[in-house]
Design a protein around this motif. Structure first.
Motif, PDB file in Angstrom:
ATOM      1  N   THR A  26      25.877  85.508  82.276  1.00 11.87           N
ATOM      2  CA  THR A  26      26.373  86.486  83.257  1.00 11.87           C
ATOM      3  C   THR A  26      25.329  86.767  84.330  1.00 11.87           C
ATOM      4  N   TYR A  28      23.111  86.776  87.644  1.00 15.30           N
ATOM      5  CA  TYR A  28      23.225  86.505  89.082  1.00 15.30           C
ATOM      6  C   TYR A  28      21.907  85.867  89.496  1.00 15.30           C
ATOM      7  N   ASN A  47      35.263  84.639  87.542  1.00 17.28           N
ATOM      8  CA  ASN A  47      34.779  84.289  88.875  1.00 17.28           C
ATOM      9  C   ASN A  47      34.439  82.795  88.923  1.00 17.28           C
ATOM     10  N   THR A  81      28.797  88.343  90.765  1.00 19.91           N
ATOM     11  CA  THR A  81      29.276  88.722  89.440  1.00 19.91           C
ATOM     12  C   THR A  81      30.011  87.545  88.831  1.00 19.91           C
ATOM     13  N   ARG A  83      30.962  85.242  84.838  1.00 20.74           N
ATOM     14  CA  ARG A  83      30.582  84.838  83.488  1.00 20.74           C
ATOM     15  C   ARG A  83      30.958  83.380  83.330  1.00 20.74           C
TER      16      ARG A  83
END
Length: 290
Positions: A26, A28, A47, A81, A83
């Motif tokens: 997860t 960034y 995403n 954002t 995963r």
């Protein structure tokens, strides 16, 4: 995510007493150009995700699956954002099986499994990858055996579907299935002798086909032309030699079947996005300069 990086070479820190590494990621964080001997299987869960290769960029949507072949130089650009599952199994011990080695060769540098292009296998592979994540996290008895068995099933599905989805040909798929064992032997021979002066006419004679028919069938089977396949194997071998200390670019070129330094440099840059010297320099950290 990259725990050990020397230049552009990533040492995959496998889970203790296994040949497996999986991230339920997860973060960034962007990851620079790098490569590793392990394959890498990436699937965004929430995403998208962007994979950058030497000459192309791939935008992955949720559920798309990208398989990065061993030795492929790539970078990753993460969204703010999201995963994703990032699975890095050690496949060195699997590559004694010629089907596995040839599959990596014809997929190289990467393959993207989408529901549109692979409707027959996408959902199954997606489910396998989710099961692998759960098995990895739970660490049950025989989990490594279970995960590798699912990985092999995944490779079988991809191998039996890849050429049909990536080669535009007028030939009936039955023809390819009929001649598959012969072309497996041809690919084995090329892999073992890629540093030699391989000529299309000679390999066509080995196959028993005319030069024209061999070219067409070879491209149908591998997804690429004969000489491009040979050069892919030569550059893969060159990449391994370039990271050895004290080995010059000239020596690597000659040991990999190139008749001139200029042709070697040109082909290496086409496939890897940098020159052999740049690759060698990027590999060695300041404390490991050759």
């Amino acid at each position: 995510m990259i725990e050990s990086l020397d230049g552009i070479f990533e040492t995959v820190n496998y889970k203790q007493s296994t040949g497996l590494k999986l991230y339920d990621n997860t973060q960034y964080e962007d990851y620079p150009m790098h490569w590793h001997p392990a394959i890498e299987i990436v699937m965004p869960v929430e995403n998208g995700y962007k994979m950058v290769f030497s000459n192309t960029e791939v935008e992955l949507r949720e559920g798309d699956i990208c398989i990065v072949c061993p030795g492929c130089v790539h970078s990753i650009i993460a969204p703010p954002t999201g995963r994703r599952i990032i699975f890095q199994p050690n496949t060195t011990t699997l590559r004694f099986m010629r089907e596995v080695e040839i599959l990596f060769s014809i997929m190289s540098p990467y393959c993207v499994i989408t529901p549109e292009e692979y409707p027959d296998i996408h959902d199954t592979i997606k489910e396998m990858l989710i099961n692998i994540r759960e098995e990895y996290m739970e660490n049950n008895p025989f989990s490594e055996v279970n995960i590798y068995s699912q990985l092999l099933k995944m490779l079988v599905l991809i191998g039996t579907n890849y050429s049909n989805n990536n080669v535009n040909t007028d030939y009936n798929p039955i023809v390819k299935e009929e001649y598959a064992p012969k072309f497996m032997e041809i690919c084995d021979y090329i892999n073992a002798h890629c540093s030699e002066d391989l000529k299309l006419d000679d390999i066509a004679d080995m196959s028993g086909f005319s030069k024209f028919y061999f070219e067409r069938l070879f491209k149908q089977f591998t997804g690429t032309s004969f000489y491009k396949y040979v050069n892919q194997k030569r550059i893969a071998k060159a990449q391994e030699l370039l990271v050895e200390p004290g080995v010059s670019v000239t020596d690597v070129a000659l040991n990999c079947g190139f008749t001139s330094i200029s042709s070697f440099i040109r082909m290496f840059k086409i496939q890897k996005g940098c020159t052999p010297t740049e690759f060698k320099s990027m590999y060695w950290s300041d404390t490991k300069k050759a």
